[in-house]
Structure formats: C-alpha cells, structure tokens
Design a protein around this motif. Structure first.
Motif, mmCIF file in Angstrom:
data_model
loop_
_atom_site.group_PDB
_atom_site.id
_atom_site.type_symbol
_atom_site.label_atom_id
_atom_site.label_comp_id
_atom_site.label_asym_id
_atom_site.label_seq_id
_atom_site.Cartn_x
_atom_site.Cartn_y
_atom_site.Cartn_z
ATOM 1 N N ASN A 118 11.301 -38.694 -25.738
ATOM 2 C CA ASN A 118 10.761 -37.578 -24.965
ATOM 3 C C ASN A 118 9.356 -37.263 -25.448
ATOM 4 O O ASN A 118 9.050 -37.421 -26.627
ATOM 5 C CB ASN A 118 11.641 -36.331 -25.134
ATOM 6 N N TYR A 125 14.256 -31.238 -15.153
ATOM 7 C CA TYR A 125 15.644 -30.901 -15.466
ATOM 8 C C TYR A 125 16.006 -31.486 -16.830
ATOM 9 O O TYR A 125 15.309 -32.348 -17.374
ATOM 10 C CB TYR A 125 16.595 -31.446 -14.406
ATOM 11 N N PHE A 126 17.107 -31.012 -17.396
ATOM 12 C CA PHE A 126 17.706 -31.660 -18.559
ATOM 13 C C PHE A 126 19.220 -31.561 -18.448
ATOM 14 O O PHE A 126 19.759 -30.654 -17.794
ATOM 15 C CB PHE A 126 17.202 -31.044 -19.872
ATOM 16 N N ASP A 127 19.895 -32.515 -19.051
ATOM 17 C CA ASP A 127 21.356 -32.571 -19.050
ATOM 18 C C ASP A 127 21.869 -32.458 -20.476
ATOM 19 O O ASP A 127 21.216 -32.905 -21.425
ATOM 20 C CB ASP A 127 21.851 -33.911 -18.470
ATOM 21 N N SER A 140 14.180 -37.164 -30.314
ATOM 22 C CA SER A 140 15.615 -37.202 -30.019
ATOM 23 C C SER A 140 16.377 -37.661 -31.257
ATOM 24 O O SER A 140 15.946 -38.570 -31.964
ATOM 25 C CB SER A 140 15.899 -38.169 -28.868
ATOM 26 N N LEU A 183 14.291 -28.040 -24.474
ATOM 27 C CA LEU A 183 14.868 -29.247 -23.886
ATOM 28 C C LEU A 183 14.274 -29.592 -22.526
ATOM 29 O O LEU A 183 14.500 -30.697 -22.020
ATOM 30 C CB LEU A 183 16.392 -29.095 -23.752
ATOM 31 N N MET A 184 13.539 -28.670 -21.926
ATOM 32 C CA MET A 184 12.920 -28.918 -20.621
ATOM 33 C C MET A 184 11.538 -29.511 -20.857
ATOM 34 O O MET A 184 10.571 -28.792 -21.119
ATOM 35 C CB MET A 184 12.822 -27.620 -19.822
ATOM 36 N N THR A 185 11.438 -30.829 -20.810
ATOM 37 C CA THR A 185 10.177 -31.512 -21.086
ATOM 38 C C THR A 185 9.301 -31.570 -19.838
ATOM 39 O O THR A 185 9.772 -31.328 -18.724
ATOM 40 C CB THR A 185 10.451 -32.938 -21.602
ATOM 41 N N THR A 231 23.692 -29.325 -16.111
ATOM 42 C CA THR A 231 22.356 -29.722 -15.674
ATOM 43 C C THR A 231 21.560 -28.452 -15.384
ATOM 44 O O THR A 231 21.962 -27.643 -14.539
ATOM 45 C CB THR A 231 22.396 -30.603 -14.414
#
Length: 464
Positions: free
Chosen positions: A412, A252-254, A417, A245-247, A263
C-alpha cells in the motif's frame, strides 16, 4: 541410588537401538568393556546425573543408560558439556528440569518438561520421536533439538543472543531466568553471560531457576483511540472513510474479523460515472447488512438474508432489540479500526523503502539472502514481476526464535502491510486486528530488526 540396573556390553544391545539413533550406527566403535546400564520397565527417579566423573551406580565404564520403558525424573543434568553419559528412553521421558550437553539424549516416545529444558554447547543432541512439550526451552546456537512430532513451548530463549519469545512476544533471557545464573563480563554491567554450570548447580539443589513469567510487564499503549463512542451516525461513518486503512489509490478497504466480512467505501464517482455514497457493507453467517449515508446526511440501515430472491429491507426504524446483531458487528468494526490506528502507522513506508535500497541489501543473492542475529533471521525480497505478469511487492521477513514468520510488505502507498505465518505452517496470514498481542509482537520484532541493522552497518539507515 539403589543399583537396579543390569550392566551389559554395548554390543549385546545392538538390536534394541532405534535406527535413527547415533548408537545404532556407532556401537561397534566400542569394546566389551564399555557398558550399558540397562533397566527394563518404567522407572521413577528424583535425579539423574550424566557426568562422567559421577560413576553410574558402582560402575566406571557406563557410557549410556538404556531405559526400556518410561522414565520419570525430577532433575536430569550434567555440568560437563564436552562429553557425558548418553541416555536412551524407549518410552516417554517426563521431567521437571533438564540441563544437558555433550551426549545424545534419545526419547522414542514423548518428552515432557515441567519447567526448564536446556541444551548447551555443540557436542550434543536431543532426539524426540514423539512430541515435545516444555514450559521454557533454553538453547544456544549449536545444541540441537530434533523433534519428529509437534513442539509445544510456552517460552524459548537463546543463550548466545540473550532474547527469545514468550506467548508470542519477544523477551529477554534475564526476564526468564533468575539473576543467579548470570555474571558480568569484564566489569561491564551492560554485558552479561549465562552460566550453564550454575544452572546445573541450582537444579542439583532442587531449586527453580525460573522467574515468575506471568508477572513480566508488557508494553502498554497510549489510551487515545480513534473512535470515542460506538454510535451508528454520520460522524463515525465519515471517520471510517478517512481512517488509516483508506489509502489514496482506491476508494474502499476490506477486512475480515471473527467470520464477518466488512467493506468500507468512501463517496466517489465509479467507472460508469455514477456517484457512490459513503457506506459500510457487512456479511455475516446469516445476513448481508448495508449502512448507507444519504445525501441529506441521514443514515439508512438495510438487511438481506441469503435466501434466493430475497431483497434488501430497510431496518432503520426497527426497535433497538432487533438491531443488536448489526450493532455488535458495528462495534467490532470500530474496534478493529481503533487497533489499526494504534499500530499500523508505527512502521513507516519510507523506513522499509530505505532498508531495501541499502547497498548491503541490494547486494544479497539467492545463496546469501539475509542476516542471522543469533536468534532471529532477517531476509528480504525486492519487488519484481513474476512469470504470469503479476507484480510481487517488496518485503522484509523476520523468522522468530519459535520459527514463526512476520512479513512487512510494501503493498500500500500509505502504510506497511503486516502478515504472520505460524510455526510449522506454510503461507502467510492476515494479522487479525483484534489479536493485539500479535500486532505488538510484530512491532517489537521490527524494532529489534532496526537496532540490528543500525549496529551492524555502523550507520543509522533509518535516519531522515
């Protein structure tokens, strides 16, 4: 069957036909010799056969049965779908099984079916002014179910295409109905046909045509998981900052799960030139939590209430019984990332890009925006900038047999997604990571989409 009906010329009941019924508009097309079998009050029957060649009790000219009350019947059916006796129920209709076609079935109240509700061919329609509840809905492309209230259907299968949905997962019709209602086509064991007449025969015998749906096997994923323990330590914090999920386009990612916002932030230099450490922020209904990786590779735990003016408190050294809340939320975060690691990479960005770039897809316009496979509808949206200057990402949309939607968007750079829209709702929703059934469904529907595109375009557009 005991004759408890009145037989009345159809024009004598004109004032009783509901306005949205076919009979309200067309009763004048019939003569006084065409009769209504009229019953006043609630009626309970073991079966009701609507075929023309089975004269309704002692009368050859009955064209519609009118129940001025509630009807409860074990099995309601007719084998000939080119035309059959109509049925109008002013109250509720409750049945164990229904297999009909060739007439209008009109229910002014609610329709409840314990096992199978089957509508066949294009010469019929079931209208329900209230709610529809059924265990299994079996339908072909042409038969119409017009429901004004809510629909509650555990399983839907499509005769023509041979698939459907059960508890949100795609399912084959052969897994729903017993083998007896199918036959091979031209000695081709891979191609089978559904026999509506056989289904009716089984119901006439009082037997069930359903398999044991609860025993249908579902795909099981590999047991490998990204996080092998749930410790709040350096190793797991770093694994969070490097997960799927960390692109690469943001540090960051939520995500939000069960009312808790998370977060996850990896170490980076912010816009002001300051260094920001690896960290995890959690917001619950009671507190803010902060898990911070220090320069010396130690971990700090901070907590703050929602009270105005409250400050962050270091809770790192509190006894374990005082850290249960943050530990529970931490475990939930790790579980979400485990699920993401399992499902998110299964649909690759280049696959979706290749599909959207295919000439057949590029050539679609507003009047011809997708493809129908017999039970599911596939539509596409190319990327564009809207009137407000906002960039709208490209995506594939799949409408399922139960009228839900799954969306696959290029939002992304690292993964596709996925979003979900429930039946009878508007607006897409994030797929909760703890809802693995919906993740599984989104993956299985996409696999069926790839098979459809490959078969119909005579080229494997997903090949490297």
């Amino acid at each position: 069957m005991k004759n408890v009906f009145q037989f009345i010329p159809i024009n004598k009941l004109a004032d009783k036909f509901p306005e949205n019924s076919w009979w309200a508009s067309h009763y004048t097309d019939f003569s006084e010799n065409d009769l209504v079998a009229y019953y006043e009050g609630d009626l309970k029957l073991p079966f009701l056969d609507l075929d023309w060649d089975i004269p309704f009790p002692q009368q050859d000219n009955v064209i519609i049965i009118f129940i001025d009350g509630h009807l409860t019947v074990d099995h309601l059916y007719n084998a000939e779908t080119d035309g059959a006796i109509g049925l109008m129920v002013i109250g509720n209709l409750t049945a164990k099984n229904i297999a009909v076609g060739g007439q209008e079935i009109y229910v002014h109240g609610h329709l409840t079916v314990e096992d199978i509700l089957c509508g066949s061919y294009n010469h019929g329609e079931t209208i329900v002014n209230g709610h529809l509840q059924a265990n299994v809905l079996v339908q072909d492309d042409e038969y119409r179910f017009n429901v004004h209230g809510q629909k509650s259907l555990q399983c839907i299968v499509n005769i023509w295409h041979g698939d459907g949905v059960f508890q949100e997962l795609p399912i084959r019709i052969q897994d729903v109905l017993i083998d007896e209602v199918f036959y091979d086509m031209d000695d081709d064991e891979e191609e089978i046909e559904f026999s509506f007449v056989t289904l009716v025969s089984i119901l006439k015998e009082g037997r069930s045509a359903l398999t044991n749906l609860q025993e249908i096997p579902h795909i099981k994923k590999a047991t490998h998981v990204y996080f092998t323990d749930h410790h709040i330590d350096v190793e797991n914090i770093l694994k969070l900052t490097k997960c799927i999920l960390m692109t690469g386009d943001k540090p960051y990612f939520d995500l939000e799960e069960h009312g808790v916002h998370f977060t996850v932030q990896r170490a980076h230099i912010d816009d002001d030139g300051d260094k920001t450490n690896d960290s995890i922020y959690m917001k619950t209904s009671q507190y803010h939590y902060f898990i911070w990786l220090n320069e010396d590779q130690t971990v700090s735990l901070l907590r703050k209430s929602f009270d105005e003016g409250d400050e962050w408190w270091d809770i790192t050294d509190l006894p374990q019984e005082h850290l249960v809340d943050i530990q529970d939320h931490w475990i939930m975060l790790l579980t979400c990332v485990n699920v993401a690691t399992l499902y998110v990479p299964k649909i690759e960005v280049q696959y979706v890009e290749r599909i959207l770039q295919h000439p057949e897809i590029q050539g679609l316009d507003e009047d011809d925006d997708g493809f129908w496979d017999g039970s599911k509808y596939y539509s596409f949206r190319q990327a564009y900038t809207d009137e407000d200057g906002d960039f709208i990402h490209a995506r594939i949309e799949i409408k399922t047999p139960d009228e839900a939607y799954y969306f696959y968007s290029l939002e992304n750079p690292s993964y596709v997604s996925r979003h979900y829209q429930p039946p009878n709702h508007f607006g897409r929703h994030e797929i909760a990571f703890l809802n693995t059934r919906r993740w599984e469904a989104s993956e299985q529907y996409f696999e069926r989409f790839k098979q459809f595109m490959s078969q119909n375009f005579k080229i494997d557009i997903l090949a490297e």
